[in-house]
Design a protein around this motif. Structure first.
Motif, PDB file in Angstrom:
ATOM      1  N   LYS A  17       0.758  -1.341  -0.148  1.00 54.79           N
ATOM      2  CA  LYS A  17      -0.231   0.007  -0.051  1.00 54.79           C
ATOM      3  C   LYS A  17       0.837   1.228   0.059  1.00 54.79           C
ATOM      4  N   GLN A  18       1.785   1.209   0.904  1.00 53.18           N
ATOM      5  CA  GLN A  18       2.888   2.112   1.078  1.00 53.18           C
ATOM      6  C   GLN A  18       3.458   2.479  -0.530  1.00 53.18           C
ATOM      7  N   VAL A  19       3.989   1.521  -1.128  1.00 48.66           N
ATOM      8  CA  VAL A  19       4.645   1.585  -2.041  1.00 48.66           C
ATOM      9  C   VAL A  19       3.826   2.234  -3.178  1.00 48.66           C
ATOM     10  N   ILE A  20       2.533   1.651  -3.289  1.00 50.97           N
ATOM     11  CA  ILE A  20       1.386   2.268  -4.188  1.00 50.97           C
ATOM     12  C   ILE A  20       1.254   3.430  -4.126  1.00 50.97           C
ATOM     13  N   LEU A  21       1.217   4.052  -2.655  1.00 54.27           N
ATOM     14  CA  LEU A  21       0.817   5.095  -2.424  1.00 54.27           C
ATOM     15  C   LEU A  21       1.773   6.332  -3.061  1.00 54.27           C
ATOM     16  N   SER A  22       3.013   5.963  -2.879  1.00 54.68           N
ATOM     17  CA  SER A  22       4.197   6.758  -3.164  1.00 54.68           C
ATOM     18  C   SER A  22       4.072   6.956  -4.679  1.00 54.68           C
ATOM     19  N   GLY A  23       3.850   5.632  -5.344  1.00 59.71           N
ATOM     20  CA  GLY A  23       3.654   5.710  -7.001  1.00 59.71           C
ATOM     21  C   GLY A  23       2.538   6.572  -7.207  1.00 59.71           C
ATOM     22  N   PHE A  66       9.627  -5.159  -2.147  1.00 57.84           N
ATOM     23  CA  PHE A  66       8.458  -5.321  -2.767  1.00 57.84           C
ATOM     24  C   PHE A  66       8.494  -4.030  -4.146  1.00 57.84           C
ATOM     25  N   ALA A  67       7.962  -4.478  -5.152  1.00 57.13           N
ATOM     26  CA  ALA A  67       7.891  -3.503  -6.160  1.00 57.13           C
ATOM     27  C   ALA A  67       6.604  -3.044  -6.831  1.00 57.13           C
ATOM     28  N   ALA A  68       6.092  -2.000  -7.251  1.00 56.99           N
ATOM     29  CA  ALA A  68       4.974  -1.894  -7.801  1.00 56.99           C
ATOM     30  C   ALA A  68       5.136  -1.204  -9.108  1.00 56.99           C
ATOM     31  N   VAL A  69       4.577  -1.534 -10.099  1.00 53.66           N
ATOM     32  CA  VAL A  69       4.766  -0.942 -11.482  1.00 53.66           C
ATOM     33  C   VAL A  69       3.359  -0.391 -11.951  1.00 53.66           C
ATOM     34  N   TYR A  70       3.312   1.185 -12.282  1.00 52.32           N
ATOM     35  CA  TYR A  70       2.473   1.698 -12.641  1.00 52.32           C
ATOM     36  C   TYR A  70       2.108   2.252 -14.126  1.00 52.32           C
ATOM     37  N   GLU A  71       0.970   2.415 -14.848  1.00 53.70           N
ATOM     38  CA  GLU A  71       1.216   2.853 -15.999  1.00 53.70           C
ATOM     39  C   GLU A  71       0.296   4.287 -15.796  1.00 53.70           C
ATOM     40  N   MET A  72       0.954   5.625 -16.212  1.00 53.47           N
ATOM     41  CA  MET A  72       0.144   6.564 -16.192  1.00 53.47           C
ATOM     42  C   MET A  72      -0.862   6.967 -17.183  1.00 53.47           C
ATOM     43  N   PRO A  73      -1.850   7.260 -16.940  1.00 53.36           N
ATOM     44  CA  PRO A  73      -2.799   7.643 -17.962  1.00 53.36           C
ATOM     45  C   PRO A  73      -2.387   8.678 -18.935  1.00 53.36           C
ATOM     46  N   GLU A  74      -3.109   8.669 -20.136  1.00 56.07           N
ATOM     47  CA  GLU A  74      -2.675   9.614 -21.224  1.00 56.07           C
ATOM     48  C   GLU A  74      -1.146   9.232 -21.660  1.00 56.07           C
ATOM     49  N   THR A  75      -0.311   9.475 -20.907  1.00 59.16           N
ATOM     50  CA  THR A  75       1.235   9.401 -21.246  1.00 59.16           C
ATOM     51  C   THR A  75       1.477   7.722 -21.484  1.00 59.16           C
ATOM     52  N   PHE A  76       1.046   7.173 -20.669  1.00 58.27           N
ATOM     53  CA  PHE A  76       1.444   5.587 -20.738  1.00 58.27           C
ATOM     54  C   PHE A  76       2.983   5.434 -20.204  1.00 58.27           C
ATOM     55  N   TRP A  77       3.237   6.393 -19.506  1.00 54.15           N
ATOM     56  CA  TRP A  77       4.631   6.157 -19.023  1.00 54.15           C
ATOM     57  C   TRP A  77       4.455   5.146 -17.785  1.00 54.15           C
ATOM     58  N   LYS A  78       5.623   4.546 -17.585  1.00 59.55           N
ATOM     59  CA  LYS A  78       5.678   3.555 -16.478  1.00 59.55           C
ATOM     60  C   LYS A  78       6.552   4.095 -15.262  1.00 59.55           C
ATOM     61  N   ILE A  79       5.985   3.889 -14.329  1.00 59.26           N
ATOM     62  CA  ILE A  79       6.672   4.299 -13.064  1.00 59.26           C
ATOM     63  C   ILE A  79       6.775   3.182 -12.073  1.00 59.26           C
ATOM     64  N   VAL A  80       7.839   2.859 -11.520  1.00 58.98           N
ATOM     65  CA  VAL A  80       8.344   1.790 -10.799  1.00 58.98           C
ATOM     66  C   VAL A  80       8.772   2.458  -9.242  1.00 58.98           C
ATOM     67  N   THR A  81       8.201   1.855  -8.327  1.00 55.45           N
ATOM     68  CA  THR A  81       8.568   2.198  -7.064  1.00 55.45           C
ATOM     69  C   THR A  81       9.004   0.757  -6.257  1.00 55.45           C
ATOM     70  N   VAL A  82      10.015   0.860  -5.591  1.00 50.73           N
ATOM     71  CA  VAL A  82      10.892  -0.296  -5.108  1.00 50.73           C
ATOM     72  C   VAL A  82      10.905   0.027  -3.499  1.00 50.73           C
ATOM     73  N   MET A  83      10.521  -1.025  -2.709  1.00 51.39           N
ATOM     74  CA  MET A  83      10.739  -0.732  -1.412  1.00 51.39           C
ATOM     75  C   MET A  83      11.374  -2.070  -0.491  1.00 51.39           C
ATOM     76  N   PRO A  84      12.357  -1.776   0.090  1.00 55.17           N
ATOM     77  CA  PRO A  84      13.121  -3.018   0.587  1.00 55.17           C
ATOM     78  C   PRO A  84      12.014  -3.778   1.763  1.00 55.17           C
ATOM     79  N   TYR A  85      12.183  -5.173   1.735  1.00 54.81           N
ATOM     80  CA  TYR A  85      11.417  -5.922   2.343  1.00 54.81           C
ATOM     81  C   TYR A  85      11.755  -5.810   3.704  1.00 54.81           C
TER      82      TYR A  85
END
Ligand SMILES: Nc1ncnc2c1ncn2[C@@H]1O[C@H](COP(=O)(O)OP(=O)(O)O)[C@@H](O)[C@H]1O
Ligand SMILES: [Mg+2]
Length: 687
Positions: A45-51, A347-366
């Motif tokens: 959740k935290q990883v996603i939130l920061s993303g 833990f990693a989370a991969v998002y795709e931004m709307p409109e631009t389709f950019w990919k954002i990756v956030t990584v948090m140590p276990y």
């Protein structure tokens, strides 16, 4: 006493301890199964939130750039085709208040011959120089140059009718060496494609911003464009730009995550995830039936910068409603067993931004994610251990107080009682019972035990009574027998003996008067006289064996003397006799008992011991007569002593007991037997 392991004091707390430990174990198990997944979710959740924060920050910049591009396009659609207007107004919009920080430039790019039927290329492009000031560039319009109609940012907007705004690949700003990206918006005149407007967005400071956001969870984040080309860099050394000098064009300046994954396998999982997102786009587009293969070909063919893969992706993204499909932009969670940059599981989370389709990756140590849970674990373990410890001490004392204490008290009491339970000396008085500890089962147990003891005591009393009666009876029998013997002895002596004497005297008298000539008659009377003599002798022997003649008249000492003399002669066993006692002893009531015990002991020696010498001592001291008879024979065995058959020894005991005396018989194997009799003398025979 049993070993400590077997004691209740150990076992009961042990059972408690084991159950407590099992409960603790169960709690920890549940905690680590349920709690861990909850914590993992929380970490994600935290990883996603920061993303999401990153996405919204980027969206701010994107929307700003997009609105400028739209404004520029609107202008290009209505403005009369006069160079001066186009140039000035374009600059005005690009240099819109505050834009200088993130907008690197922009322009209007008409279709060939549409702005001016004589000119194929007539773009109006403003870009910032090193100082940040906008400068007009005419390079794209040069006849010798490649132009702009085949650029990657131009071609898709021309062929994909549904595009509202198109975001280019990421590239590097030639001046600032910062990542940059271009948004393109189509212009239409008379419902016909007229060209495009562009705004170049600086992604300067994005890396710092991502660092700031991810610092809170000791991880990192990075952004990529549509196809996976880096916009920001998690580690400059790893993901650094390729040598831009060797690159033919600005777009070649960035590495992509797929390329990075080839060099650094740790990035493979994330690279695959990006590919999967893009594959999903293509799949979805194909499924909805809007995927137009002709357009893919057009894009591929018309732009030297678009290859077939890129063309497919672009077509897929812009031909179906991916831009609005929320499902598409949901974060994908990935677990990295060993993250390259962090050097640990993450833990990693991969998002795709709307409109631009950019990919954002956030990584948090276990480790960060489980940090809290570990703290909770240690705390829990610590306090649980203390609680267990305290609980055990309490249990230990409680059990001691309510169970083990009373039981061991009872045990001690019982041990004392069983030691006491020999022949009752107090005649039933002062008999002890168990103390009833309380009303619990233990109390009941004690009560039952006491009832049983009571019954036992009753039985014991009865037994004792009958024993006493028997003893009295046997003593009485003895007396009667002694008296009878005395009587018979006297009768034999007085009546039979006297008569025989008289008979003998009469025979003598008759013998005197018999004719001397009748030899046979004389002979007969002589034989008769001899027979009478021997009968008198036999009668005397009978009387003395029935009752030692001296016992009554001369006393115990004389009787023993007489007996020993006779005994030595008869059995050939040497007797050493030593007697020390006062004169009055023979008056005591027990002389017969002492004599009979002595007699039985002597007979036993003759019968069983194979002894050659017997030592007899009689001492009287402190009103107690001590008779000691020791032989040098085989020695009586304990089995002989316990044997039921021997009535001789039993008789000795019975006689002694009836006179309140004490007898001990001890055998020394191969060395002999000692019989010791102690008997109170009523006459007081102190020397
Ligand atoms: N002085 C002794 N030396 C060795 N054995 C003896 C002696 N006195 C008694 N015993 C043993 O003890 C047994 C029991 O003796 P007792 O009760 O007098 O019974 P009994 O003489 O009728 O056998 C005898 O059978 C004999 O084996
Ligand atoms: Mg005997």
């Amino acid at each position: 006493m049993n070993s400590f392991w077997h004691s209740l004091q150990f076992r009961i707390p042990a059972v408690f301890t084991i159950s407590l430990l099992l409960i603790l174990l169960a709690i920890f198990a549940v905690f680590s199964i349920v709690g861990k997944t909850m914590l993992e979710k929380q970490a994600y959740k935290q990883v996603i939130l920061s993303g999401q924060n990153i996405v919204s920050e980027l969206m701010g910049r994107v929307e700003h750039a997009e609105s400028l591009a739209i404004a520029l396009a609107n202008l290009g659609e209505i403005l009369p085709t006069k160079d001066d207007y186009w140039k000035k107004l374009a600059r005005h919009i690009i240099d819109h208040n505050g834009s200088n920080v993130i907008i690197a430039g922009g322009g209007l790019w008409p279709e060939p011959y549409k702005y001016n039927p004589d000119l194929e290329r007539s773009s109006f492009f403003w870009g910032r120089d090193k100082t940040g000031k906008l400068k007009f560039y005419d390079n794209y319009n040069k006849k010798s140059g490649p132009g702009y109609h085949h650029e990657e940012w131009y071609v898709p907007v021309k062929y994909l009718k549904s595009v509202r705004s198109f975001w280019s690949k990421s590239y590097m700003d030639p001046y600032s060496q910062e990542p940059m990206i271009t948004v393109t918006v189509p212009m239409k005149r008379d419902n016909q494609f007229f060209g495009v407007s562009t705004i170049d967005l600086k992604l300067m400071g994005l890396h710092q911003y991502l660092e700031k956001i991810t610092r809170s969870f000791s991880g990192y984040a990075f952004a990529m464009d549509r196809s996976g080309r880096f916009i920001s860099f998690p580690d400059y050394k790893l993901t650094k730009l390729r040598d831009s000098a060797s690159s033919q064009n600005q777009f070649g300046a960035f590495g992509s995550i797929q390329e990075l994954a080839k060099r650094v396998p740790g990035f493979k999982i994330l690279a695959n995830e990006i590919d999967r997102i893009n594959d999903d786009h293509i799949q979805k587009a194909m499924q909805t039936g809007r995927f137009n293969k002709d357009i893919v070909e057009l894009l591929d063919k018309n732009s030297y910068q678009i290859n077939n893969d890129e063309a497919k992706l672009v077509t897929a993204i812009y031909s179906h409603s991916a831009g609005k499909d929320l499902e598409m932009h949901r974060a994908r969670q990935v677990f990295l067993k060993k993250d390259t940059l962090l050097g640990e599981p993450a833990f990693a989370a991969v998002y795709e931004m709307p409109e631009t389709f950019w990919k954002i990756v956030t990584v948090m140590p276990y480790s960060k994610a489980v940090e809290d849970s570990n703290a909770i674990y240690t705390n829990l373990l610590y306090s649980a251990s203390i609680a267990t410890y305290v609980f055990l001490i309490i249990i230990f004392f409680v059990i001691k107080a309510i169970l083990v204490g009373p039981i061991s008290n009872m045990l001690t009491e019982l041990q004392e009682l069983s030691e006491d339970a020999g022949p009752d000396k107090n005649n039933g008085e002062g008999r002890k019972f168990l103390t009833i500890p309380d009303k619990s089962e233990l109390g009941e147990l004690a009560q039952c035990f006491n009832q049983r003891s009571h019954k036992l005591f009753e039985v014991q009393d009865e037994l004792r009574k009958s024993q006493d009666t028997l003893r009295l009876f046997s003593a009485h029998q003895d007396n009667v027998r002694e008296e009878e013997r005395k009587e018979i002895a006297r009768e034999i002596h007085d009546e039979l003996g006297q008569n025989l004497l008289a008979l003998n005297m009469d025979l003598h008298w008759m013998n005197e008067r018999l004719p001397k000539s009748d030899k046979s008659l004389l002979e007969k009377s002589k034989k008769m006289s001899q027979l009478i003599d021997s009968t008198i002798k036999t009668a005397r022997e009978i009387t003395s064996s029935l009752r030692p003649p001296l016992l009554d008249e001369a006393g115990l000492e004389a009787a023993i003397d007489w007996y020993v003399e006779d005994y030595e002669k008869r059995h050939g066993i040497k007797c050493l006799l030593s007697v020390e006692m006062g004169d009055s002893v023979h008056e005591l009531c027990n002389t017969a008992t002492v004599f009979r015990v002595f007699q039985e002991a002597m007979i036993n020696i003759a019968k069983h011991s194979k002894a050659s010498v017997v030592s007899i001592t009689i001492v009287v001291a402190n009103s107690i007569l001590v008779l000691n008879i020791s032989d040098n024979g085989v020695g009586i065995t304990p089995r002989d002593l316990k044997a039921v058959g021997g009535f001789g020894i039993l008789g000795m005991r019975e006689r002694t007991q009836s006179c309140a005396g004490k007898i001990t018989i001890t055998g020394y194997p191969g060395e002999g037997t000692v019989v010791r009799l102690e008997i109170p003398v009523s006459g007081g025979g102190d020397i």
